[in-house]
Design an enzyme around this catalytic site. Sequence first.
Site, mmCIF file in Angstrom:
data_model
loop_
_atom_site.group_PDB
_atom_site.id
_atom_site.type_symbol
_atom_site.label_atom_id
_atom_site.label_comp_id
_atom_site.label_asym_id
_atom_site.label_seq_id
_atom_site.Cartn_x
_atom_site.Cartn_y
_atom_site.Cartn_z
ATOM 1 N N LYS A 1 -7.276 -13.029 -2.278
ATOM 2 C CA LYS A 1 -7.959 -13.610 -2.790
ATOM 3 C C LYS A 1 -7.656 -15.070 -4.258
ATOM 4 C CE LYS A 1 -11.404 -11.978 -5.378
ATOM 5 N NZ LYS A 1 -13.602 -12.776 -4.997
ATOM 6 N N ARG B 1 -11.361 -9.906 -10.628
ATOM 7 C CA ARG B 1 -11.926 -9.117 -9.432
ATOM 8 C C ARG B 1 -10.236 -8.636 -9.196
ATOM 9 N NH1 ARG B 1 -15.108 -13.837 -9.931
ATOM 10 N NH2 ARG B 1 -17.189 -13.117 -9.349
ATOM 11 N N GLY C 1 -15.989 -4.962 -0.817
ATOM 12 C CA GLY C 1 -17.319 -3.679 -1.017
ATOM 13 C C GLY C 1 -16.397 -2.957 -1.832
ATOM 14 N N MET D 1 -13.358 -2.605 -3.875
ATOM 15 C CA MET D 1 -13.048 -2.130 -4.888
ATOM 16 C C MET D 1 -13.307 -2.415 -6.421
ATOM 17 S SD MET D 1 -9.157 -2.823 -4.186
ATOM 18 C CE MET D 1 -8.761 -4.014 -3.655
ATOM 19 N N ARG E 1 -11.771 -17.878 1.901
ATOM 20 C CA ARG E 1 -11.235 -16.567 3.322
ATOM 21 C C ARG E 1 -11.057 -17.276 4.377
ATOM 22 N NH1 ARG E 1 -13.925 -11.056 1.150
ATOM 23 N NH2 ARG E 1 -15.664 -12.221 1.685
ATOM 24 N N HIS F 1 -24.015 -6.138 2.065
ATOM 25 C CA HIS F 1 -22.435 -5.190 2.921
ATOM 26 C C HIS F 1 -22.575 -4.426 4.248
ATOM 27 C CE1 HIS F 1 -20.730 -1.545 2.582
ATOM 28 N NE2 HIS F 1 -20.167 -1.577 2.189
ATOM 29 N N SER G 1 4.694 4.529 38.739
ATOM 30 C CA SER G 1 3.293 4.025 37.444
ATOM 31 C C SER G 1 3.584 5.199 36.315
ATOM 32 C CB SER G 1 2.295 3.771 38.778
ATOM 33 O OG SER G 1 1.540 3.681 37.501
ATOM 34 N N CYS H 1 -1.119 2.887 34.786
ATOM 35 C CA CYS H 1 -2.519 3.763 34.895
ATOM 36 C C CYS H 1 -2.903 4.786 34.080
ATOM 37 C CB CYS H 1 -2.320 3.851 36.737
ATOM 38 S SG CYS H 1 -1.636 6.034 36.757
ATOM 39 N N TYR I 1 3.437 -4.216 35.613
ATOM 40 C CA TYR I 1 2.094 -4.314 35.273
ATOM 41 C C TYR I 1 1.185 -3.208 34.536
ATOM 42 C CZ TYR I 1 1.790 -0.355 38.728
ATOM 43 O OH TYR I 1 1.901 0.651 39.602
#
Lengths: 909, 909
Positions: free
Chosen positions: A27, A100, A109, A111, A367, A485, A798, A865, A885
């Site tokens: 902020k 704030r 919400g 803090m 933000r 919220h 693998s 895998c 992979y």
Amino acid sequence: MAKKNIYFFGGGKADGNGKMKELLGGKGANLAEMAGHPKLKLPIPPGFTITTDVCTYYWDNKRQYPKTLQAENNANIKHIEKITGKQFGGTKTPLLLSVRSGARSSMPGMMETILNVGLTEKTIPAMIAYSGDERFVYDAYRRLIMMYSDVVMEKAAGIEPKEDQGIRKQLEVIMHNLKKKRGAKADTDLTAKDLKGLCIDFKKTVKKVLGKEFPDNAMDQLWGSIGAVFASWNGKRAIAYRNIEKIPHKWGTAVNVQAMVFGNMGKGSATGVAFTRNPGNGDNHFYGEYLVNAQGEDVVAGTRTPAPINKFSKTDHSKHEKQLDKLMPKAYKELDNIQKRLEKHYSDMLDIEFTIENNVLWMLQCRVGKRNGIASVQMALDMLKEKLIKKEEAVMRVTPDQLNELLLPIVDPKAEAKSEPVAKGLPAGPGGAAGHIVFTSQEALDFKKAGKQSILVREETNPEDVEGMRASEAILTARGGMTSHAALVARGWGKCCIVGCGDLDIDMSKKTMTVHGKTLKKGDYITLNGTKGFVYEGKLNMLAAGENDKNLNAFLSICDKIKRLKVRTNGDTPADAEKAISFGAQGIGLFRIEHMFYGKTSEKPLFKLRKMIMSKSLDERKKALKELFPYMKKDIKATLKAMKGYGVTIRLIDPPLHEFVPHSDAKLKELAKALKVSNAEVAKRADGLRESNPMMGHRGVRLGITYPEITEMEARAIFESAAELQKEKVKVFPEIMIPVTCHQNEIGHQKEIIKAVYKEVKAKFGLKKIDHLVGTMIEIPRAALQAEKIAGEAEFFSFGTNDLTQMSFGFSRDDTGGFMGEYLEQGIITDDPFQTLDQDGVGELIKIAVKRGRKGRKGLKIGICGEHGGDPESVEFCHREGFDYVSCSPFRVPIARLSAAQAVLKYGK
Amino acid sequence: MAKKNIYFFGGGKADGNGKMKELLGGKGANLAEMAGHPKLKLPIPPGFTITTDVCTYYWDNKRQYPKTLQAENNANIKHIEKITGKQFGGTKTPLLLSVRSGARSSMPGMMETILNVGLTEKTIPAMIAYSGDERFVYDAYRRLIMMYSDVVMEKAAGIEPKEDQGIRKQLEVIMHNLKKKRGAKADTDLTAKDLKGLCIDFKKTVKKVLGKEFPDNAMDQLWGSIGAVFASWNGKRAIAYRNIEKIPHKWGTAVNVQAMVFGNMGKGSATGVAFTRNPGNGDNHFYGEYLVNAQGEDVVAGTRTPAPINKFSKTDHSKHEKQLDKLMPKAYKELDNIQKRLEKHYSDMLDIEFTIENNVLWMLQCRVGKRNGIASVQMALDMLKEKLIKKEEAVMRVTPDQLNELLLPIVDPKAEAKSEPVAKGLPAGPGGAAGHIVFTSQEALDFKKAGKQSILVREETNPEDVEGMRASEAILTARGGMTSHAALVARGWGKCCIVGCGDLDIDMSKKTMTVHGKTLKKGDYITLNGTKGFVYEGKLNMLAAGENDKNLNAFLSICDKIKRLKVRTNGDTPADAEKAISFGAQGIGLFRIEHMFYGKTSEKPLFKLRKMIMSKSLDERKKALKELFPYMKKDIKATLKAMKGYGVTIRLIDPPLHEFVPHSDAKLKELAKALKVSNAEVAKRADGLRESNPMMGHRGVRLGITYPEITEMEARAIFESAAELQKEKVKVFPEIMIPVTCHQNEIGHQKEIIKAVYKEVKAKFGLKKIDHLVGTMIEIPRAALQAEKIAGEAEFFSFGTNDLTQMSFGFSRDDTGGFMGEYLEQGIITDDPFQTLDQDGVGELIKIAVKRGRKGRKGLKIGICGEHGGDPESVEFCHREGFDYVSCSPFRVPIARLSAAQAVLKYGK
């Protein structure tokens, strides 16, 4: 020079900028950016940010501040006074402040915030004189008392009241009673006199309950508020949130002190929240909600239904409210202009807060806006098209979790067509969910523990509900808008959520919800369509999603251009193979040869397998294998064919044979008959296959060594399939994988059998060559350590990270129930290692194995895998370690493709 | 220059010497040493050794020889001819040769020997003329035919006759029939004419059975014999023997070709085998057996009972035979003189073979003599006293296996006192054994597989019996002396063995043995006292041995002076602790806190433990723990006291709790009553504790974390015990060990509990300090890898190699039955990793953990407490890796002390 603890912004200048999030919090940094950046210089109420370093200092030094902080604070207050022409605690034009929190990462919400700081017996008359509105001033004062007594005098002081006995609740009751007495519907129906009297009652109650006078000095209020914000960093719910979101506890929060502007100063005032694009679907339209004559908290709290800022922001609920562009066209035009400049400046969708005080627009926050997965992909594609961002940035814009939302289950449209919603609300979180109704966070947690799916139904949610929201499948609230919220949190998690479902009547004492006369109780099933906002009674069928989503495919194509890792899928049938191709898989990384026998409509092949397993003599077994052979060959052939030359890693029979023994007596008797032995003999054989710790028992290659005839049959099925397809000019590439290896000699032994069959089949079909590899799974710690020798025999590795995790931790995956919860809760380990690869322990074994394996065989093909193959962190790990992979379940393939691309962007090719 | 393939010896000179065992084999090297060393120059029949390299060449090159071999052979034959003045294949004074195998390591009876090579139609008359004894010559010829046709023409040619249909057997039948016809009791009763006719019959039969003429050319016979010896290196029984003895298959054998001397050339001739000291008990007396007018094979085969060479060599069986020192005093004196010189030269007890031809002594072989454990320790101590060797050499002279013999069970003297032996034989292998009678090698193997102990009873054993001898508990033969095959092999293995038990009448067809009219059949129990040579009917009680053996203690004291590693023992009770001290243990390395509840006369504490385990609520559990506490404390206190300040590593509760749940319904009901819950509830709780893979389930520290109250109670029992003893001025040193750790946080969590109790107890007893450590077991692969972090919390490491092996291999110890046999048989792995530490895989994890652990904590105390702690190879490994101690079961402590000392001598301190 002493360390600078406070950064000023306002009056077209700022000490900080948008990049200083670590120090100033999100902020604070964005306020500085908006206030001070030459291309922005937006109308920001002046203020200052106390750095996150001060928070750290505060917690490291028994809640003391750096010595110079007070002087810096005073100087900055002076600076605000100078710009605004007001005085903090002054009797002429009083300056009120907001205090704030603002951490590096948004924690909505979690803090504290205190508004209207500076209102005292002394400044109130001056404030009335300045605003000309006594009602407004006493309303602001009662808000201050409510917030301050709750946040500073109770919470930050460490007082823990009984449930519903907190100071805030007590003050609310007083106000409620007064409204009842006055016949007032809304707060706004109370008069200046009412509010003035209320403030006196409030202060008396504060003194009585908390044993302290409400402070009547502006500076005392300010320091109290600053301390409370710092204290709230380590509040219970903030810690819980950080644990869920994996935000480091050491970061700390900044504190933003800013001149108040008032959206509640009459009809020419308003306050609102908006997004530069629609965060719910990604549409490129300015989207927001506002309330006339209100303070910011009123919008977020959801106590009044907000109005749309423009036509794009209308919903079923708000469509009759007046649009901001109609109501205050000038302010709206300025706001729209600002949001466009901001989006261009940040090259991203922004979440902004604004206040209009007497028709003057002020920006309070901006933000990067949270968005759901669908919106995220849409925006990334759009912004790429708009040349706002490049393809690399587009790929980084979508998190794997967001992508997952596109693959979320949805309510089966057929089932929906047949059903009538019992209620409609705001579609705050997409996807579908069905579950048992619960009414509290604790109930959601209890259901989760009991393995039951729940849907959390609330009037409105608050930060105390976070854990329960997490534990439930979906959230349904009676109140609140798209920026409430519940909506915010659910959007962040990609959870199905419906808010503002006004038809809902919740009775917490009876644990029921009534809607249009129909009453549902705790435990009843409901189904939500979070994409539409529809609530259904009962359990509707769910469908897998995302398979043919255009945007998804377009986005993944971009990922594929960037990624280096190949992505394969785990699949055990020809049908799986076809699905895999449609998901963009570049091969099958795990075809479990024994899985083809599960879930068949005909039980015939499974019966043959059982017969083989229950054979005692070599002759019996060979006969059974011969019967089994055509079934095995058929599925292998069809799978190889479907994969069109992509590698298909076929794992030889792996699990302890006992797993295949039927449990029912009838089936055992049938087997006895087929084997021509007595029932008692079959029971004895079944018993003989039982093991104390089957996971470490007679399985995998150990079966192949003790029963070489099984390996021989499997090899024959594979090579004959491949040979026949090769004859038909179909490209094939089987990779035969030997499981549970711990020693190179095991592979040597099996290879001898496999190569003998290979030669035989090659000759039989008159082929010069049948393309194939013979390799092994690395899933035993010893195999990882001995990888160099093992690579001497194996043509590929693998990693079977499920088993490797089991053995490395000594955790039986089936038996972690007794302690894993406690381990995570107590922070012994941070993640369940079966979900997120343990990079420290298991990861080191993998690193060792990769290094030694490639030493033993140059260019050794390496893949994974286990279930981890679809976990983003694990995919990045595999990328960094130079895997060829990853392979994962079909529905995780898109996630893996994205993660593989992001890995390149984060760590290079 | 071409490689030298043949080394000559004889005539006071030799190409090789005693150190060249790798090239010349043991026999060849020692022949060279005896013949050529300036201080020896003993009377050795001249000859030469074809090197082991030729054997390797032979097998690597399709049974071809190096090109130069023939020429070298011819030159060396010439050399023998020159020294002896005889001609090979000559008609004047014919030279006959022996052809014998000789590997680097002795493999008694496993490879072939051919004597009298060079006898042909052409040389026989000359030989008769030279020896003046037609009978002798034809006897030698019939022996040559028997050996050669068997070894060269049948075995080496790869012909596999049916059982008892081999050429040797057929020839034996012919001879047997002739003897019957002539009424001859012994071979010596046959006349020259008989033997001449026999040779004709033999050659006819050879032609008929094998389809080839018996070769009538001396040089053909020689090459045939050489090839047969090389071939026998890879004979079935030689391979089996090497697998048991872990002799590398690539070594190969040498071939020794030597001029024949004849112990069977009439009454002035003899042949014998002797030891420079008694190999059965270590007495320092020349000890041996001989036969007049016989060839060497007669002594070893045990077909005639040999006579003692002197009074020290007399046995019950041979005491009436004439001693060699009386019969041939001159030759004996020379022999005695030579054996003394040899023992001094080699500084060790030697096994020698000699032949006296017409009163002239020839030495045929010398090698370090095999001895049993008792003799080995006795000789080491004696030679040290005699200053023949130093203490380091003395320690190296005794192998751990030999030491083990001193710790072998013996027949309980009390039981023996009450019983009458049914038979007496020669005490060829010490210790006692009881088991079921079996008559064949296969039967012994079958019994072993069925988990039953057997005693192999044979007329005489031969190399084909090796595997069965291994599988049985003990060996009993009717024939043969102390140097017979059975005695030799049993001595090598330290196995209980009685030979030459002449009273035994074995009927192989009926599978019975009759002794003094009493008939015992297959499967009946007998008991052997191998130290005395007594056979008992039935199963007598066995006793542990060695505890108070004077020699053993003296020997181990020498070991203790050399070793660096401390040796601890695993023990779970105060009685174990006392036994441990008597075995020389320097502490307890593993006290399993839950084991104190097993095998108690009173079931009370076990019942309390069960009650605790079956508790559901915290309250129930705490109550049960409180009841359990006094029992736990009592045993811990008594153990700490018994160990007098030596470290006692107390492992906190470890196994899955389900292990303690009683199986019987009655017991479950009792528990239900005690817990005041229903039977169904107790059954449900018991079921809830069941796990799929308990070895990787809810156990060890995982219990301590989920039930911290258990850790708390354990810590209290330990600290209160220690505090009370400290108050009584008794030194104590408890080391609290946390099991099954995989993460440092687990230890941190438990330490917090332990340290809290510590502070409390310290305060309660008013003590400044209670000496103790808190450490962990390293038994999970992840823990080994994370050792640096773990050492940050743990004050010591103790490797639990059982579990570490389980997890590293993915082998459940309880479930290896299905495949381990196959793995060992097929050579996938060379040793059962639960018996011998897998140094490659598990060993690397240990190395990593030691290195990282000491990085995390300087001087970290490190030990091992798995079963491997008493395995010699593993002890050496622990020494090399810088462990502080090893801990093993009490009976393995002496072995560990010896191994620890030998480790210093092999690898330095």
